[in-house]
Design a protein around this motif. Structure first.
Motif, short mmCIF file in Angstrom:
data_model
loop_
_atom_site.label_atom_id
_atom_site.label_comp_id
_atom_site.label_asym_id
_atom_site.label_seq_id
_atom_site.Cartn_x
_atom_site.Cartn_y
_atom_site.Cartn_z
N MET A 77 0.84 -1.19 0.00
CA MET A 77 0.00 0.00 0.00
C MET A 77 0.89 1.25 0.00
N LYS A 78 0.60 2.16 -0.93
CA LYS A 78 1.40 3.38 -1.03
C LYS A 78 0.50 4.58 -1.33
N ASP A 79 1.00 5.75 -0.96
CA ASP A 79 0.39 7.03 -1.32
C ASP A 79 -1.11 7.06 -1.00
N ASP A 80 -1.93 7.44 -1.98
CA ASP A 80 -3.37 7.59 -1.73
C ASP A 80 -4.03 6.27 -1.33
N ALA A 81 -3.55 5.17 -1.91
CA ALA A 81 -4.12 3.86 -1.56
C ALA A 81 -3.89 3.55 -0.09
N LEU A 82 -2.69 3.87 0.39
CA LEU A 82 -2.37 3.63 1.80
C LEU A 82 -3.24 4.52 2.69
N LYS A 131 0.07 9.47 10.38
CA LYS A 131 0.32 10.19 9.13
C LYS A 131 1.11 9.29 8.19
N ILE A 132 1.06 9.62 6.91
CA ILE A 132 1.81 8.88 5.89
C ILE A 132 3.14 9.60 5.66
N ILE A 133 4.23 8.87 5.76
CA ILE A 133 5.57 9.43 5.58
C ILE A 133 6.22 8.82 4.34
N GLY A 134 6.72 9.68 3.47
CA GLY A 134 7.44 9.19 2.29
C GLY A 134 6.58 8.47 1.28
N GLY A 135 5.29 8.48 1.48
CA GLY A 135 4.38 7.83 0.54
C GLY A 135 4.25 6.34 0.71
N ASP A 136 5.10 5.72 1.55
CA ASP A 136 5.04 4.25 1.67
C ASP A 136 5.05 3.75 3.10
N LYS A 137 4.98 4.65 4.08
CA LYS A 137 4.98 4.24 5.49
C LYS A 137 3.86 4.95 6.24
N ILE A 138 3.24 4.21 7.14
CA ILE A 138 2.29 4.83 8.06
C ILE A 138 2.98 4.92 9.42
N CYS A 139 2.92 6.09 10.03
CA CYS A 139 3.62 6.32 11.29
C CYS A 139 2.65 6.78 12.37
N TYR A 140 2.91 6.32 13.58
CA TYR A 140 2.06 6.64 14.73
C TYR A 140 2.90 7.23 15.86
N LYS A 141 2.27 8.10 16.62
CA LYS A 141 2.84 8.50 17.91
C LYS A 141 1.70 8.82 18.86
N TYR A 142 2.00 8.68 20.15
CA TYR A 142 0.99 8.84 21.19
C TYR A 142 1.54 9.82 22.23
N PRO A 143 1.33 11.11 22.00
CA PRO A 143 1.99 12.15 22.80
C PRO A 143 1.74 12.08 24.30
N ASN A 144 0.58 11.60 24.71
CA ASN A 144 0.25 11.60 26.14
C ASN A 144 0.44 10.24 26.80
N SER A 145 1.05 9.31 26.09
CA SER A 145 1.20 7.95 26.61
C SER A 145 2.51 7.77 27.37
N ASP A 146 2.42 7.06 28.49
CA ASP A 146 3.63 6.68 29.23
C ASP A 146 4.18 5.34 28.72
N TYR A 147 3.39 4.67 27.92
CA TYR A 147 3.75 3.33 27.44
C TYR A 147 4.31 3.38 26.02
N TYR A 148 3.62 4.10 25.13
CA TYR A 148 4.07 4.24 23.74
C TYR A 148 4.80 5.58 23.62
N THR A 149 6.10 5.55 23.78
CA THR A 149 6.87 6.80 23.89
C THR A 149 7.68 7.13 22.64
N HIS A 150 7.55 6.33 21.58
CA HIS A 150 8.32 6.58 20.36
C HIS A 150 7.38 6.86 19.19
N THR A 151 7.98 7.17 18.05
CA THR A 151 7.22 7.20 16.80
C THR A 151 7.38 5.84 16.15
N TYR A 152 6.27 5.24 15.75
CA TYR A 152 6.29 3.87 15.22
C TYR A 152 5.87 3.90 13.75
N CYS A 153 6.76 3.43 12.88
CA CYS A 153 6.49 3.46 11.44
C CYS A 153 6.46 2.05 10.86
N PHE A 154 5.60 1.87 9.86
CA PHE A 154 5.41 0.54 9.27
C PHE A 154 5.19 0.63 7.76
#
Length: 200
Positions: A77-82, A131-154
Motif C-alpha cells: 500500500m502506497k500514497d493515496d491507496a495507503l 500520518k503517511i511518511i514518504g508515501g510508503d509508510k504509516i507512522c504513529y505516535k501517542y503524545p500523552n502515553s507513558d507506554y508508547y513513547t516513540h514514533t512507530y512506522c510501518f
C-alpha cells in the motif's frame, strides 16, 4: 647397470636387469598410466562440480520464482491507496507476539480523517496521531502515553483483505525479509475479511 623396481605389479623376475634406456622407458609408461587415470579422475570431479553448480542455480531460480509469486500475491500500500485504507477506518488487529503489559494479542484503532487515532489494547486506551511518511509508510505516535513513547512506522502489505505491517528493520530493497516477520496485522472492521486465522 642394474636397477630394482617394485611398483606392486607383476614382473617376470624380481631381479630385473635393465639398461638405463629400458628403465626410463618403463618409468615413462608407468607415469603415462598414472597421468591417464589422474586426468580421468579430474574430469569426473569437474563434471560432478558442474552438475552441483547447475543444481544450485536451478534451486536458486526456483526460490526466486517462489519469492516473486509471493511478492505478486502481497500488494504494498502506497500514497493515496495507503491513506484510503486507514482513513476514517477502524482496524481490528493482532500483534505477532503476546503483549505482556496488556495481556493480549489484539487491538482496535480508529483512524480519523484529520490524522488522530483512538487506540485500544486490552485495558489500555490511548489517543494517538497517524500520518503517511514518504508515501510508503504509516507512522504513529501517542503524545500523552507513558507506554508508547516513540514514533512507530510501518510498511503495509495487503493480502486477501488483511493488512500486514512490517517495521523498517524487517524490510529489504525487495520487500520484507520474510512474510512471517510482520509485527501486526489487521482487517478493516466490517469488511468481512480475516487474516489466515480470523482476528477480532
Amino acid at each position: 647397470m642394474s636397477c630394482f623396481l617394485d611398483f606392486g605389479i607383476s614382473i617376470s623376475s624380481l631381479d630385473l636387469q635393465c639398461t638405463i634406456a629400458a628403465c626410463l622407458a618403463f618409468l615413462y609408461t608407468y607415469a603415462m598410466h598414472i597421468l591417464k587415470y589422474s586426468l580421468i579422475f579430474l574430469l569426473m570431479l569437474g563434471l560432478a562440480f558442474v552438475s552441483t553448480q547447475a543444481s544450485a542455480r536451478d534451486g536458486a531460480k526456483e526460490s526466486a520464482q517462489e519469492k516473486a509469486k509471493e511478492n505478486n500475491d502481497h500488494v504494498q500500500m502506497k500514497d493515496d491507496a495507503l491513506r484510503t485504507v486507514f482513513s476514517n477506518t477502524v482496524m481490528v488487529g493482532e500483534y505477532r507476539t503476546y503483549r505482556d503489559i496488556t495481556k493480549t494479542f489484539t487491538y482496535r484503532e480508529f483512524h480519523t480523517v484529520d490524522g488522530t487515532t483512538d487506540y485500544k489494547e486490552g485495558r489500555k486506551h490511548e489517543d494517538g496521531l497517524w500520518k503517511i511518511i514518504g508515501g510508503d509508510k504509516i507512522c504513529y505516535k501517542y503524545p500523552n502515553s507513558d507506554y508508547y513513547t516513540h514514533t512507530y512506522c510501518f510498511f503495509v502489505y495487503e493480502f486477501e483483505g488483511c493488512y500486514y505491517k512490517f517495521t523498517p528493520s524487517n524490510m529489504t530493497l525487495r520487500g520484507p525479509r520474510s512474510w512471517n516477520s510482520w509485527s501486526s496485522r489487521a482487517v478493516r472492521e466490517g469488511s468481512g475479511h480475516s487474516c489466515a486465522a480470523a482476528v477480532g
